[in-house]
Design an enzyme around this catalytic site. Structure first.
Site, PDB file in Angstrom:
ATOM      1  N   GLU A   1      -8.404  -9.621 139.283  1.00  0.00           N
ATOM      2  CA  GLU A   1      -8.040  -9.089 137.969  1.00  0.00           C
ATOM      3  C   GLU A   1      -7.696  -7.602 138.073  1.00  0.00           C
ATOM      4  OE1 GLU A   1     -11.414  -9.384 135.400  1.00  0.00           O
ATOM      5  OE2 GLU A   1     -10.296  -8.935 133.567  1.00  0.00           O
TER       6      GLU A   1
ATOM      7  N   LYS B   1      -5.033 -12.070 129.501  1.00  0.00           N
ATOM      8  CA  LYS B   1      -6.383 -12.544 129.198  1.00  0.00           C
ATOM      9  C   LYS B   1      -6.513 -12.840 127.704  1.00  0.00           C
ATOM     10  CE  LYS B   1     -10.938 -10.775 130.681  1.00  0.00           C
ATOM     11  NZ  LYS B   1     -11.475  -9.538 131.325  1.00  0.00           N
TER      12      LYS B   1
ATOM     13  N   CYS C   1     -10.667 -14.256 134.353  1.00  0.00           N
ATOM     14  CA  CYS C   1     -12.073 -13.832 134.240  1.00  0.00           C
ATOM     15  C   CYS C   1     -12.808 -14.388 133.010  1.00  0.00           C
ATOM     16  CB  CYS C   1     -12.137 -12.304 134.274  1.00  0.00           C
ATOM     17  SG  CYS C   1     -13.792 -11.689 134.673  1.00  0.00           S
TER      18      CYS C   1
ATOM     19  N   LYS D   1     -32.656  12.854 128.923  1.00  0.00           N
ATOM     20  CA  LYS D   1     -32.674  13.003 130.387  1.00  0.00           C
ATOM     21  C   LYS D   1     -31.828  11.929 131.051  1.00  0.00           C
ATOM     22  CE  LYS D   1     -37.155  15.071 131.305  1.00  0.00           C
ATOM     23  NZ  LYS D   1     -38.463  14.872 131.948  1.00  0.00           N
TER      24      LYS D   1
END
Lengths: 584, 584
Positions: free
Chosen positions: A44, A128, A164, A553
């Site tokens: 793909e 797709k 896919c 963080k």
């Protein structure tokens, strides 16, 4: 029945490298021709690399992909390869001019497309239909939906193409195949690695092959792209869903397989109802009607399966190798503490790009224990890394002369001095800084912003601490002698930022913490569910609070290879400003 | 005709703060009741705050929202407010149990919903039909699509509800209103600020009101949520599209307006075709059939418009104020160089939370010029900020004793020492570190990772340098005397990281650079388009290369208020590993 030799080109493209990807397409097509293949299938979006994210929204990028497709089709013919049909994923667009900004419906919108290249041209294209928009995928942001099922007749066999996600979701082009008939369904994929995904993948292919009533060839990309690792594992199943051939994982491979497929002669239907509210138009093309002369098939290849730890370790190695190479670095640098995390990261890096390109810095402080330096030096000796020692005490003292710091602020200072030294050496010599934090630390915020979290790539970002130990033990058990000093594996974990500090001063034991983190972070269980699942209620409250508060963080952490369903990257997007606390 | 007094509650919720948001709902409903309003409308997803991102995918979060809705409806009645209908946005889900992970179609999937609260209950609910999935929006990731148009009869007037994007896209519930008839369309919104958006918004509301053939009340959220700024600007237009009332921007406001609306008596239709392939079911409810007794209307309020610079400045101030307050900080800290960027950031912060909560640190190096310290001290004096001086020379020397650094590595070291000092003081005293980089620097990578880019919030991250100067001049021209020393505005920009350094050593003049950045970054123009638009071809090649290579630095940058179409945040998502260069 008709024979067909199909070559699945399980390859590693680079995002945006149209020239390099086209070169690779030609090279691998030639290899397939040398093996007398009748058909080659690439993954793909191979021509653009995947995922190209917001590059897809740039008109200049889309046009570059369309031009690259035309050019590579012509080049194949010019190099004598025009007679061998190639199926390849590329970026296309719907017709017309774009009118409404980033919205992806309507005219001139990007398509996640596949083309059949033959005789110097793209003779068929399709796009797709099912666009994944969950986890790491944002394809509703990028692509308009395709609505065609292309079927080309090759040596008497009808070959259908789907892309896919069209395989993963019900309805769409795949559901139409059974109705209109095909001898083979080929599916280009960009399907990222996750632990245990290989089993799911085979099951899915087998089920879809049975539903479609034909053999299915699944070709996956391989390689690292920022946080995503594509693991290959390309495979072919027959119409009953039985495995016929399977490629290796984490490596490029040309999987060549001889198939015996039904020769079809029915008339084409023009449109079919996929049962999901849309209409799929069937497009047919005859490349060659007559079957090939019978030939003796080669025995199919089925790669050996890997055990779970080998699989994860190889994924991490590939992640480091491709991030380094594709971003143009020649060497990496990291701090080596004598502990297990940095020891494992150094070992992964050495396996990825060779020990001579690994620069390690030992940065003892006034709180470093004797064994820290000794264990780090032993690892350097075993693997032949490039090492230097830079004590940080005088630099810390220079800061402390200017400002008074206590507690966590003083601990963070030491981690930051180390981060600064690594970044300075990186800037001076061009090394990529590898960050050595593990997923358990990152989850609970047990790290220093701009300290141990400084760097460009974090190889074990998605690896819980208990898995860090397992991977170290697994690696030490491989042939060639144990690269990691046993003491680094067996000693009690400590950040060594104050006298006699131990991880367990602040955190529960990792064999208690990690299962809770898995349930909370990867499985999204709520507080009540966690308690019902047997986690200690007080611990749940305490740890959930730590996890919830560490969002900033984590947001600032470098990318690292994703191996679970939630790696604190694009697969888990949380607001920073947020008063929702599961621990409340 | 029937009269109706409608109250638009332009309010500032906090993501995840169900308790606080419910308290606010009750308080503002009481204020509306005190003004004798007949209907109160709150913004989109008010009860959860917006956007809650992946929190929406947690079942526990969805159930908390549903419970909060039920509870607040009961509480309104218990507090004597049950007779006043309230329209409010909240998070709901489709019926049934979730079966397929993160995918948002099917059973048990989240809905971006609105409810009518009346008599202690949610008497009607509906959900957003058009789900935006471009720019900063990812609503296909989160929500299933709604397919109903709720209309409730209130004092003889039929009031329809649609949500935010339903107004922006063609088709859907809004397109059905004209067909089935309504006297008023109310629209809860979470519509983020962008320069010039207010004009677009009024035009859109006017057009939709004319199409729907009824008055339209648009209520927007106000406040900062990470990078997004909601600017309020709630408004009412009549059925001809004429502006009737308009709220202030960047502030909470209860906009109370008396409307004269048609009294409708037609029979309800049950379903209608919105012309986009879906079917919209019309749901009707009668709360009160008879019009209110005639009363003397109050004159409508139309807030004064702001000029462009005032608008942007207020957006930045609101961004800082809300990020500080909603994340529980009490003070901020930043480095003050004497230059214009840090001067403007300090001023914005002082306007946001008051000068006594602004801590500034002057960190002269061996390359700092005399005027740098003097200009910074003058700014401190004018605004009454809390200041300290920390020379960095000795710390830099301590590093240089351990490692040899030259060129950029040596320059970066100084920036990093400053970043570390600010982070250390932040850790010790709990201040939020404000990062002072502007968008021009960030675009071309003219900043130091973990140096000047260290911090928690970046107030001028989306402000090009030429706009930095304009905003400083604008602010200095406001009543109360100029807060920024003139010399900081007029002197030539320099990073002062080596002797006699000037920005123009590395970069073109900002009046040349910024228009190019705007075209490339915000307008996504390709190289050829940029040259065709009149930008110098060599400069285009050079600057595009800088922009393309700085992606990693931008990825690690703190969040900051978004004021343009592309702020280097969630609105622009690019791969790090990427060989696509517009400059190639």
């Amino acid at each position: 029945m008709a024979q067909l030799r199909i070559a699945l080109a399980q390859t590693n493209p680079v995002v945006g490298d149209f020239t390099g990807n086209a070169d690779k397409l030609v090279e691998w097509t030639r290899r397939a021709a040398d093996r007398d293949a009748h058909l080659v299938v690439f993954p793909e979006l191979f021509l653009t690399g995947y995922p190209a994210e917001d590059l897809v929204l740039r008109s200049s990028f889309v046009e570059a992909s369309r031009s690259a497709l035309t050019a590579v089709a012509a080049r194949l013919a010019a190099e004598g390869l025009g007679g061998l049909p190639v199926v390849v994923g590329y970026l296309d667009r719907t017709d017309g001019d774009r009118t409404d900004g980033d919205r992806t419906d309507g005219a001139g919108k990007p398509l996640n497309a596949a083309a059949v290249l033959h005789g110097g041209e793209a003779v068929m294209t399709s796009a797709k239909h099912h666009l994944p928009n969950y986890g790491v995928f944002d394809e509703h942001r990028y692509f308009a939906r395709g609505n065609r099922l292309p079927i080309f007749r090759l040596h008497g066999v009808d070959v259908a193409i789907a892309i896919c996600e069209d395989l993963w979701q019900e309805g769409g082009p795949v559901s139409v195949v059974a109705e209109v008939g095909a001898g083979l369904l080929v599916v280009p994929n960009g399907s990222p690695y996750e632990t245990d995904k290989d089993d799911v993948r085979l099951e899915l292919c087998a089920r879809r092959a049975r539903e479609a009533g034909c053999a299915l060839a699944y070709v996956n990309m391989v390689g690292g792209q920022d946080e995503l690792i594509f693991d290959g594992d390309s495979l072919i199943v027959d119409a009953r869903g039985e495995l016929v051939a399977r490629a290796r994982r984490f490596e490029e491979e040309l999987l060549v397989t001889d198939l015996e497929l039904p020769e079809l002669t029915d008339l084409p239907e023009e449109a079919a109802d996929p049962g999901d509210g849309s209409e799929i138009t069937v497009e047919r093309l005859v490349l060659s009607a007559a079957p090939v002369e019978p030939y003796r098939p080669e025995p199919p290849v089925i790669a050996d399966r890997m055990d779970d730890l080998a699989e994860i370790y190889q994924a991490l190695v590939l992640g480091v190798r491709d991030y380094v190479a594709k971003n143009g670095f020649r060497s990496v640098i990291l701090g080596l503490s004598g502990g297990i995390d940095s020891a494992l990261v150094a070992t992964i890096a050495a396996d990825a790009i060779g020990p001579s390109r690994i620069h390690v810095v030992l940065m003892p402080s006034r709180y470093s224990s004797d064994h820290s330096l000794a264990d780090a030096e032993e690892l350097v000796r075993r693997q032949g890394l490039k090492a230097r020692v830079i004590p940080i005490a005088d630099i810390v003292t220079a800061f402390e002369k200017e400002i008074d710091l206590s507690g966590l602020a003083a601990e963070n200072l030491q981690a930051r001095v180390r981060g600064m030294l690594l970044m300075s050496l990186s800037n001076e010599h061009g090394h990529l800084v590898l960050t050595t934090g593990n997923k358990s630390e990152l989850a609970v915020g047990y790290s220093t912003l701009y300290g141990d979290s400084a760097g460009g790539y974090a190889p074990i970002k998605d690896v819980l601490k208990s898995l860090v130990w397992k991977l170290a033990q697994w690696r030490n058990a491989q042939p060639g002698g144990p690269p990691i000093p046993e003491n680094s594996i067996t000693k009690e974990p400590s950040a060594e930022l104050r006298p006699d500090q131990r991880d367990t001063d602040s955190l529960p034991a990792y064999d208690v913490l990690d299962p809770l983190l898995r349930d909370y972070v990867e499985r999204d269980m709520g507080r009540d569910e966690l308690v019902a699942a047997g986690h200690d209620p007080e611990l749940v409250a305490r740890i959930l609070r730590l996890v919830d508060l560490a969002e900033y963080k984590r947001r600032q952490y470098p990318p690292g290879p994703k191996i679970t369903s939630k790696n604190f990257g694009r697969d888990r997007r949380l607001p920073i400003t947020n008063r929702w606390r599961e621990s409340r």
